[in-house]
Write a protein that holds these residues in place. Sequence first.
Motif, PDB file in Angstrom:
ATOM      1  N   THR A  84      37.346  -1.659 -36.175  1.00 40.07           N
ATOM      2  CA  THR A  84      37.796  -0.289 -36.476  1.00 40.07           C
ATOM      3  C   THR A  84      36.666   0.524 -37.123  1.00 40.07           C
ATOM      4  OG1 THR A  84      38.882  -1.111 -38.476  1.00 40.07           O
ATOM      5  CG2 THR A  84      40.302  -0.654 -36.593  1.00 40.07           C
ATOM      6  N   GLU A  87      34.565   1.679 -34.298  1.00 38.43           N
ATOM      7  CA  GLU A  87      35.239   2.711 -33.501  1.00 38.43           C
ATOM      8  C   GLU A  87      35.083   4.112 -34.112  1.00 38.43           C
ATOM      9  OE1 GLU A  87      38.612  -0.367 -33.006  1.00 38.43           O
ATOM     10  OE2 GLU A  87      39.308   1.409 -31.932  1.00 38.43           O
ATOM     11  N   ARG A  93      37.696   0.420 -28.516  1.00 37.72           N
ATOM     12  CA  ARG A  93      37.893  -1.015 -28.679  1.00 37.72           C
ATOM     13  C   ARG A  93      37.708  -1.742 -27.346  1.00 37.72           C
ATOM     14  NH1 ARG A  93      41.046  -4.192 -32.339  1.00 37.72           N
ATOM     15  NH2 ARG A  93      40.632  -2.474 -33.742  1.00 37.72           N
ATOM     16  N   ASP A  94      38.239  -1.128 -26.283  1.00 36.74           N
ATOM     17  CA  ASP A  94      38.114  -1.752 -24.963  1.00 36.74           C
ATOM     18  C   ASP A  94      36.648  -1.931 -24.572  1.00 36.74           C
ATOM     19  OD1 ASP A  94      40.756  -2.262 -24.099  1.00 36.74           O
ATOM     20  OD2 ASP A  94      41.067  -0.115 -23.876  1.00 36.74           O
ATOM     21  N   GLU A  95      35.849  -0.903 -24.862  1.00 37.37           N
ATOM     22  CA  GLU A  95      34.440  -0.959 -24.515  1.00 37.37           C
ATOM     23  C   GLU A  95      33.728  -2.044 -25.336  1.00 37.37           C
ATOM     24  OE1 GLU A  95      33.039   3.039 -24.711  1.00 37.37           O
ATOM     25  OE2 GLU A  95      31.053   2.480 -23.960  1.00 37.37           O
ATOM     26  N   LEU A  97      35.065  -4.750 -26.647  1.00 40.87           N
ATOM     27  CA  LEU A  97      35.467  -6.078 -26.175  1.00 40.87           C
ATOM     28  C   LEU A  97      34.824  -6.387 -24.827  1.00 40.87           C
ATOM     29  CD1 LEU A  97      39.242  -6.169 -27.193  1.00 40.87           C
ATOM     30  CD2 LEU A  97      37.355  -7.411 -28.241  1.00 40.87           C
ATOM     31  N   ASP A  98      34.751  -5.367 -23.989  1.00 39.12           N
ATOM     32  CA  ASP A  98      34.137  -5.548 -22.678  1.00 39.12           C
ATOM     33  C   ASP A  98      32.668  -5.966 -22.826  1.00 39.12           C
ATOM     34  OD1 ASP A  98      34.802  -5.343 -19.865  1.00 39.12           O
ATOM     35  OD2 ASP A  98      33.204  -3.839 -19.794  1.00 39.12           O
ATOM     36  N   HIS A 289      41.425 -13.247 -23.776  1.00 43.65           N
ATOM     37  CA  HIS A 289      41.668 -11.842 -23.473  1.00 43.65           C
ATOM     38  C   HIS A 289      42.528 -11.714 -22.216  1.00 43.65           C
ATOM     39  CE1 HIS A 289      40.922  -7.610 -24.005  1.00 43.65           C
ATOM     40  NE2 HIS A 289      40.604  -7.489 -22.723  1.00 43.65           N
TER      41      HIS A 289
END
Lengths: 313, 95
Positions: A84, A87, A93-95, A97-98, A289
């Motif tokens: 967070t 961010e 967050r998706d980016e 984790l990706d 994931h």
Amino acid sequence: METINFENVFEGKLAKNEMVEPKDWMPENYRKHLIRQISQHAHSEIVGMLPEGNWITRAPSLRSKIVLLAKVQDEGGHGLYLYTAAETLGISRDELLDNLHTGKAKYSSIFNYPTLTWADIGAVGWLVDGAAIMNQVMLQRASYGPYARAMVRICKEESFHQRQGFEVMTRLAFGTTEQKEMAQDALNRWWYPTMMMFGPPDAESPNSENAMKWRIKRETNDQLRQKFVNQTVPQVEYLGLTVPDAQLKWNEEKKGYDFSEPNWAEFKQIISGNGPCNKERLAARNKAHHDGEWVRAAAMAHAKKKNEVYEAA
Amino acid sequence: MSDNQGPVWEVFVQKKAGQPFVHCGSLHAFDKEMALQNARDLYTRRSEGMSLWVVPSNAITASSPEDQGPFFESANDKVYRHPTFYQIPDAIGHM
């Protein structure tokens, strides 16, 4: 009308030891540096759950099992605080984790070593968390507010991690001959990888200069490494174990130990993906994931449906 | 990239009854119940609070740092709003 020179305002904040907050103007390189550093830190917390999670089902007692469970849960929490914080710099967050799952982002080299015995769980808590604390205590004063505040929370929780690891080591070191050998073996295998956690020597550290200039870091890799050795050697002596370094010697002049550098070629191999467990760790993260996909989809569908009911009423 | 994480929520914790709610961080959740449960698991694992607020981040309007000067300026020249502006005779003691 007076125009504001944002760069001067930013530099002024650093000079006065004030915090930079998400909505403040900041140089693009500062933002990029922080995203890289905070996300690597977050990934390390999450990937760090894997080697320790490996022993939850095999912990030797119920007490050690609940302690390890709580510790691993904390690591997950630390990852979330840090994600967070990252961010707030404008990355999703998706980016994040990706980037981890595709291998684009890095995490601490230490978690690419295997935890072979129960003593490794002791060594990880004691040494790895000990080294992490040393770094994180410094980062509580980092110039970026959300990062520094996440560090304050994390540091409060870390000290339990190191103590529980030292307790495991104490029990083994003062146990049977085999247990003591197991403790020594774990120390032998974790000593140098732990030293690598502080990063390459100052002269070869590509990111250190900016990190110091921007007051993200306040001590260099080599300073922190020296501090760690000075603090840890008396603990090794208390346990009656031996640091696997024949060159280790107290240096009265510098009031610190002289010690051997870790194998930096091995470090480079590991951060470029060729450590003993890199593939296993990434595969485990990707699987977790992927396996959680239906949970996210169900939670999203449930929230949407409830919203519709609420709006219709 | 698609949004798989749900919206961001800001978390406020009240340490003890009667104390103010203090911002402690944020998290992702798909709805308010989930936000509350995640906040409990993430921010109060060691009894840090007895009450929690979760607020969708996009519901918060913040003042902007660039306007900080002019925005708060009008309070700067009103020293008479502070008790130290007034002289009280020693003879009457504390007021």
